[in-house]
Structures are given as structure tokens and as C-alpha cells.
Design an enzyme around this catalytic site. Sequence first.
Site, mmCIF file in Angstrom:
data_model
loop_
_atom_site.group_PDB
_atom_site.id
_atom_site.type_symbol
_atom_site.label_atom_id
_atom_site.label_comp_id
_atom_site.label_asym_id
_atom_site.label_seq_id
_atom_site.Cartn_x
_atom_site.Cartn_y
_atom_site.Cartn_z
ATOM 1 N N GLU A 178 -37.210 -1.157 92.909
ATOM 2 C CA GLU A 178 -38.201 -1.334 94.089
ATOM 3 C C GLU A 178 -37.599 -2.176 94.913
ATOM 4 O O GLU A 178 -37.586 -3.402 95.127
ATOM 5 C CB GLU A 178 -39.374 -2.292 93.258
ATOM 6 C CG GLU A 178 -40.510 -2.514 94.342
ATOM 7 C CD GLU A 178 -41.489 -3.338 93.568
ATOM 8 O OE1 GLU A 178 -41.757 -3.720 92.521
ATOM 9 O OE2 GLU A 178 -42.573 -3.841 94.338
ATOM 10 N N LYS A 220 -39.387 2.858 93.194
ATOM 11 C CA LYS A 220 -40.580 2.210 93.532
ATOM 12 C C LYS A 220 -40.758 1.753 95.032
ATOM 13 O O LYS A 220 -40.402 0.388 95.396
ATOM 14 C CB LYS A 220 -41.398 1.177 92.795
ATOM 15 C CG LYS A 220 -42.339 0.516 93.288
ATOM 16 C CD LYS A 220 -42.900 -0.312 92.033
ATOM 17 C CE LYS A 220 -44.177 -1.198 92.383
ATOM 18 N NZ LYS A 220 -45.240 -1.779 91.469
HETATM 19 P P1 13P Z 1 -48.632 -4.210 95.318
HETATM 20 O O1 13P Z 1 -49.277 -2.753 94.879
HETATM 21 O O2 13P Z 1 -49.619 -5.029 95.331
HETATM 22 O O3 13P Z 1 -47.683 -4.098 96.454
HETATM 23 O O4 13P Z 1 -47.752 -4.662 94.126
HETATM 24 C C1 13P Z 1 -46.760 -3.774 93.537
HETATM 25 C C2 13P Z 1 -45.769 -4.302 92.840
HETATM 26 O O5 13P Z 1 -45.450 -4.361 91.539
HETATM 27 C C3 13P Z 1 -45.147 -5.545 93.575
HETATM 28 O O6 13P Z 1 -43.809 -5.896 92.836
#
Ligand code: 13P
Length: 344
Positions: A178, A220
Site C-alpha cells: 500500500e 492497494k
Molecule cells: P481508507 O479507505 O480510510 O483510506 O483506509 C484504507 C486503509 O487501510 C489505510 O491504510
Amino acid sequence: MNLQKLETTANAMVVSGKGILAMDESSPTAAKRLRAVGVESTAENRAAYRTLLLGTPGLGEYISGAILYDETIRQRTTDDGSAFPELMRRQGIIIGIKVDGGAKDLAGHPGEKVTEGLDGLRERLAEYADFGAQFCKWRAVITIGQELPTRACIEANAHALARYAMLCQEADMVPIVEPEVLIDGDHSIERCYDVTLETQRAVFEQLYRQGVAFSGMVLKPSMVISGKGAARRAPVEQVAEQTLRCLRNTVPAAVPGIAFLSGGQSDEEATAHLNTMNLMAKNLQLPWRLTFSYARALQQVTLATWKGEAGNVEAARKVLLHRARLNALASSGSYDQAMEKQAA
Ligand code: 13P
């Protein structure tokens, strides 16, 4: 590394018609979210809220996997006292776990962060695997500012993401990689495109160097979007188009799926963007599936409905299921804004 197992898990996480529920808020973040609806952040209240989420009847129809925080994977539900991993197995939801130690100030680089948590990670992964976790999450944050991000920040985060991902795969757990380019600021969508492109390029280069199997991971990313404070915010079609253009220029075809974060978008925006990308995807023959891994865009309406009251649990579960269903529909381009008005 058992590649077949990794691929099976990764494919199940991004299976058509489902997405991921991110509910891995660290205790300080959970406290912020609970306080915002007037609930004190005690271990008991956090367990009650997470029981509400994961105990939602039928959740597994739209949610393939959920990401837990360390506290939750060890906790018991506040209704029948099952361990949370046991409840997830009953719901048919794959167990995921946040394993990063949070984004900390990057030394020598004011305004920038680097995510920590590699020390002892191999041992922590083994423990989480014993709890039944099959996938992990590590979030890196990149800030857009006047002279930001620096190359140093992008590279430090990309390197840490790749080291984390390789440790996960060694333990037969799928890494969610991510790299979040923050929506904070008044930057244009064009600037977000450039930063996201550079970040994703650096991330995939490092993943390749460390030997990460692309077919056994899930990306992600944040969407390519105007800053929250931008004078003119790009419309849905432009966000979808620019996000796909960026991904097509950076993400290897072997990656089975991309599960977006919502990053501070409104619930409806996050759903509409995902839906529009999947509509556009029909003409592009994309190699990866596009779905969601939302926290706020699934939870904020749920929390606001619950407000810590036992009597509101049913109503809160109804709105959660409704948002999960709409996002699941968006993951195949079958959402329509008119559905927002329909009862869950
Ligand atoms: P949000 O969808 O609120 O951005 O959170 C996703 C997430 O897991 C952030 O690490």
C-alpha cells in the site's frame, strides 16, 4: 515460498464481486474515530464495534477478506465470546492483519514519513499465521507539497514495502502493498498523477529487486485525484481515466488484483470512482481485477449510525451491508447512483 498457496489466497482476496474491509485502525486512530461519534475508546468498546462489523449477517457475500489490527486478532467478540478469527471463518472472510508499525517522521526530511516495523517482523508473521492470518498489510504514505515528495522519501518507503512483502511471501502470506499518495493539499490531479507514477514505479522496481512474486501479492493504491483543497476538483471520469493510465504504466500484468483505499473520499465518490474504472476496464482488457479495500468509505456511515448504542447495532449493520454491496457492484461496473436511495 509456496507460490501456489500465495496465488490462491491473492485471487480469493480480489475475487469478482467482492472487496476487502479494512478495519485495522491502530488504537490511536480507532480512538479518534470513536470519539468523533461520542464513544470512549476502551478495549471493550473497540471489541464491541468490531463485533458489530464482522458479525454482520451476510457480510461474506460482499467482503472477501478483512484486515485486523494486532489487538483484534487476539480479542473475543462481545456477543458470544468467540475469538475474532473464529467469527471470520464462520463468515467465510479471509483473515488479514496490519503488520506495519506506523508512519514516522523521516529523519532529515521535514514533512515526510517513512513506515517502520521491519525489525522482528519474521517472528510476528509466524505468530499471526498461527492465528490464521493469510494476508498482511503495510501502508506507506507519500505527501505532496511544494518541494515534496523527495526522491529519498519515495525510495525509503519503496524499499521498506519490498522488504516487508518478501518476508510475507517467505511465510506464505500475501502482502498487500500500500503506497498511499495523500489527498491532503491543494494540488492538481496532474501533479497527483506524476507523483503516483513515480511512486508506483519505484515500488515495483524494489519489489522486483527483492524477488517478490507479483502473482502472489495485491496492490492497494490511492486513486489519481485532485487534492482535497484544490480550487477545481477533477470529475469522476477524469479520476478514473488518470488512475487507470497510471496503473497501466506501472503495474505488471502478473499482479492478480488492485484493491483501492478510499483515502478521505466521500462514500459515494469512492464507490463512483471504482465503478467508472470498472466500466472503462471493459474496453481495455486489463490484466488485473479492480476492487476496494476501504476503511472510511465503508465505516464512517456505520460508526455514525451506531454511536456506541446497542440498540443501533442492527441499523448500523444494515448500512454497512448496503455500502459493502454497492462497492461490490462497483467492482464489476454494475453500480448506479440511484441505488444509493434503495434500502439495504
Ligand atoms: P481508507 O479507505 O480510510 O483510506 O483506509 C484504507 C486503509 O487501510 C489505510 O491504510
